[in-house]
Scaffold this motif. Sequence first.
Motif, PDB file in Angstrom:
ATOM      1  N   ASP A 163       0.827  -1.108  -0.100  1.00 28.43           N
ATOM      2  CA  ASP A 163       0.100   0.113   0.017  1.00 28.43           C
ATOM      3  C   ASP A 163       0.927   1.189  -0.149  1.00 28.43           C
ATOM      4  N   TYR A 164       2.038   1.210   0.536  1.00 29.36           N
ATOM      5  CA  TYR A 164       2.796   2.401   0.751  1.00 29.36           C
ATOM      6  C   TYR A 164       3.897   2.561  -0.384  1.00 29.36           C
ATOM      7  N   ASP A 165       3.828   1.665  -1.243  1.00 29.09           N
ATOM      8  CA  ASP A 165       4.522   1.858  -2.401  1.00 29.09           C
ATOM      9  C   ASP A 165       4.404   3.138  -3.325  1.00 29.09           C
ATOM     10  N   SER A 166       5.585   3.997  -3.755  1.00 28.50           N
ATOM     11  CA  SER A 166       5.175   4.945  -4.591  1.00 28.50           C
ATOM     12  C   SER A 166       5.614   4.600  -5.896  1.00 28.50           C
ATOM     13  N   LYS A 167       6.387   3.552  -6.430  1.00 28.98           N
ATOM     14  CA  LYS A 167       6.599   3.370  -7.750  1.00 28.98           C
ATOM     15  C   LYS A 167       5.906   1.768  -7.996  1.00 28.98           C
ATOM     16  N   PRO A 168       5.460   1.749  -9.218  1.00 28.96           N
ATOM     17  CA  PRO A 168       4.433   0.441  -9.120  1.00 28.96           C
ATOM     18  C   PRO A 168       5.489  -0.515  -9.578  1.00 28.96           C
ATOM     19  N   LEU A 169       5.251  -1.760  -9.285  1.00 25.47           N
ATOM     20  CA  LEU A 169       5.713  -3.142  -9.599  1.00 25.47           C
ATOM     21  C   LEU A 169       5.976  -3.390 -10.970  1.00 25.47           C
ATOM     22  N   PHE A 170       4.826  -3.358 -11.496  1.00 24.64           N
ATOM     23  CA  PHE A 170       4.349  -3.477 -13.091  1.00 24.64           C
ATOM     24  C   PHE A 170       3.446  -2.292 -13.480  1.00 24.64           C
ATOM     25  N   ARG A 171       3.777  -1.985 -14.636  1.00 26.97           N
ATOM     26  CA  ARG A 171       2.986  -0.959 -15.391  1.00 26.97           C
ATOM     27  C   ARG A 171       2.785  -1.469 -16.697  1.00 26.97           C
ATOM     28  N   GLY A 172       1.658  -1.854 -17.308  1.00 25.84           N
ATOM     29  CA  GLY A 172       1.396  -2.258 -18.737  1.00 25.84           C
ATOM     30  C   GLY A 172      -0.068  -2.157 -19.224  1.00 25.84           C
ATOM     31  N   TRP A 173      -0.081  -2.781 -20.406  1.00 23.70           N
ATOM     32  CA  TRP A 173      -1.395  -2.543 -21.050  1.00 23.70           C
ATOM     33  C   TRP A 173      -1.958  -4.141 -21.341  1.00 23.70           C
ATOM     34  N   ILE A 174      -3.217  -3.742 -21.076  1.00 20.57           N
ATOM     35  CA  ILE A 174      -4.122  -5.221 -21.352  1.00 20.57           C
ATOM     36  C   ILE A 174      -4.267  -5.663 -22.797  1.00 20.57           C
ATOM     37  N   LYS A 175      -3.730  -6.872 -23.046  1.00 18.67           N
ATOM     38  CA  LYS A 175      -3.580  -7.472 -24.311  1.00 18.67           C
ATOM     39  C   LYS A 175      -4.667  -8.409 -24.701  1.00 18.67           C
ATOM     40  N   ARG A 176      -5.209  -9.355 -23.459  1.00 23.70           N
ATOM     41  CA  ARG A 176      -6.222 -10.299 -23.851  1.00 23.70           C
ATOM     42  C   ARG A 176      -7.137 -10.321 -22.718  1.00 23.70           C
ATOM     43  N   VAL A 177      -8.320 -10.484 -22.943  1.00 25.19           N
ATOM     44  CA  VAL A 177      -9.408 -10.812 -21.878  1.00 25.19           C
ATOM     45  C   VAL A 177     -10.317 -11.900 -22.466  1.00 25.19           C
ATOM     46  N   LYS A 178     -10.381 -12.911 -21.433  1.00 27.17           N
ATOM     47  CA  LYS A 178     -11.331 -13.944 -21.617  1.00 27.17           C
ATOM     48  C   LYS A 178     -12.498 -14.081 -20.384  1.00 27.17           C
ATOM     49  N   GLU A 179     -13.657 -13.921 -20.937  1.00 27.64           N
ATOM     50  CA  GLU A 179     -14.898 -13.866 -19.985  1.00 27.64           C
ATOM     51  C   GLU A 179     -15.481 -15.075 -19.734  1.00 27.64           C
ATOM     52  N   ASP A 180     -16.006 -15.392 -18.641  1.00 21.81           N
ATOM     53  CA  ASP A 180     -16.693 -16.549 -18.215  1.00 21.81           C
ATOM     54  C   ASP A 180     -17.726 -16.177 -17.542  1.00 21.81           C
ATOM     55  N   PHE A 181     -18.833 -17.167 -17.106  1.00 19.70           N
ATOM     56  CA  PHE A 181     -20.042 -16.785 -16.326  1.00 19.70           C
ATOM     57  C   PHE A 181     -19.621 -16.066 -15.080  1.00 19.70           C
ATOM     58  N   GLU A 182     -18.600 -16.376 -14.483  1.00 17.94           N
ATOM     59  CA  GLU A 182     -18.402 -15.664 -13.196  1.00 17.94           C
ATOM     60  C   GLU A 182     -17.298 -14.786 -12.981  1.00 17.94           C
ATOM     61  N   ARG A 183     -16.514 -14.947 -13.908  1.00 18.74           N
ATOM     62  CA  ARG A 183     -15.113 -14.190 -13.962  1.00 18.74           C
ATOM     63  C   ARG A 183     -14.559 -13.631 -15.238  1.00 18.74           C
ATOM     64  N   ILE A 184     -13.576 -12.955 -14.843  1.00 17.34           N
ATOM     65  CA  ILE A 184     -12.841 -12.207 -16.321  1.00 17.34           C
ATOM     66  C   ILE A 184     -11.485 -12.498 -15.997  1.00 17.34           C
ATOM     67  N   GLU A 185     -10.710 -13.237 -17.122  1.00 12.77           N
ATOM     68  CA  GLU A 185      -9.275 -13.633 -16.964  1.00 12.77           C
ATOM     69  C   GLU A 185      -8.815 -12.435 -17.908  1.00 12.77           C
ATOM     70  N   VAL A 186      -7.781 -11.753 -17.230  1.00 14.70           N
ATOM     71  CA  VAL A 186      -7.024 -10.688 -17.912  1.00 14.70           C
ATOM     72  C   VAL A 186      -5.551 -10.913 -18.211  1.00 14.70           C
ATOM     73  N   PHE A 187      -4.841 -10.708 -19.453  1.00 20.57           N
ATOM     74  CA  PHE A 187      -3.658 -10.771 -19.669  1.00 20.57           C
ATOM     75  C   PHE A 187      -3.055  -9.359 -20.004  1.00 20.57           C
ATOM     76  N   ALA A 188      -2.008  -8.912 -19.248  1.00 18.35           N
ATOM     77  CA  ALA A 188      -1.572  -7.461 -19.551  1.00 18.35           C
ATOM     78  C   ALA A 188      -0.078  -7.610 -19.762  1.00 18.35           C
ATOM     79  N   GLN A 189       0.733  -6.847 -20.506  1.00 23.86           N
ATOM     80  CA  GLN A 189       2.021  -7.083 -20.874  1.00 23.86           C
ATOM     81  C   GLN A 189       2.576  -5.522 -20.830  1.00 23.86           C
ATOM     82  N   ASP A 190       3.693  -5.485 -20.254  1.00 23.40           N
ATOM     83  CA  ASP A 190       4.501  -4.359 -20.073  1.00 23.40           C
ATOM     84  C   ASP A 190       5.391  -3.854 -21.415  1.00 23.40           C
ATOM     85  N   VAL A 191       5.571  -2.942 -21.558  1.00 28.70           N
ATOM     86  CA  VAL A 191       6.332  -2.045 -22.722  1.00 28.70           C
ATOM     87  C   VAL A 191       7.853  -2.368 -22.511  1.00 28.70           C
ATOM     88  N   LEU A 192       8.471  -2.893 -23.305  1.00 34.25           N
ATOM     89  CA  LEU A 192      10.135  -3.086 -23.562  1.00 34.25           C
ATOM     90  C   LEU A 192      10.793  -1.562 -23.746  1.00 34.25           C
TER      91      LEU A 192
END
Length: 87
Positions: free
Chosen positions: A58-87
């Motif tokens: 909670d107290y971190d000022s810099k993120p461990l990961f910062r990227g953009w969502i590339k794939r989303v898979k929807e189900d009846f109860e949940r959504i699986e998300v895949f995100a990728q960082d930029v090189l």
Amino acid sequence: MRQITPRLLISGREIDFFGGEYQSNGNLTPATITFTMPLTEGVAKHLWNKEVTLFFHDYDSKPLFRGWIKRVKEDFERIEVFAQDVL
């Protein structure tokens, strides 16, 4: 004992998520994150190419990961998300 509570933000808005996996192999491969969120969190949101930010504590000022969502898979109860960082 202190509990680690990571924070996950999509486009600057904190979301609830069930669990996930962060992977960074190094070299010239981008870091990736996969996580599962409730269907109610992602309904009517166009998640494709949205910014994802992961803070380990909670107290971190810099993120461990910062990227953009590339794939989303929807189900009846949940959504699986895949995100990728930029090189």
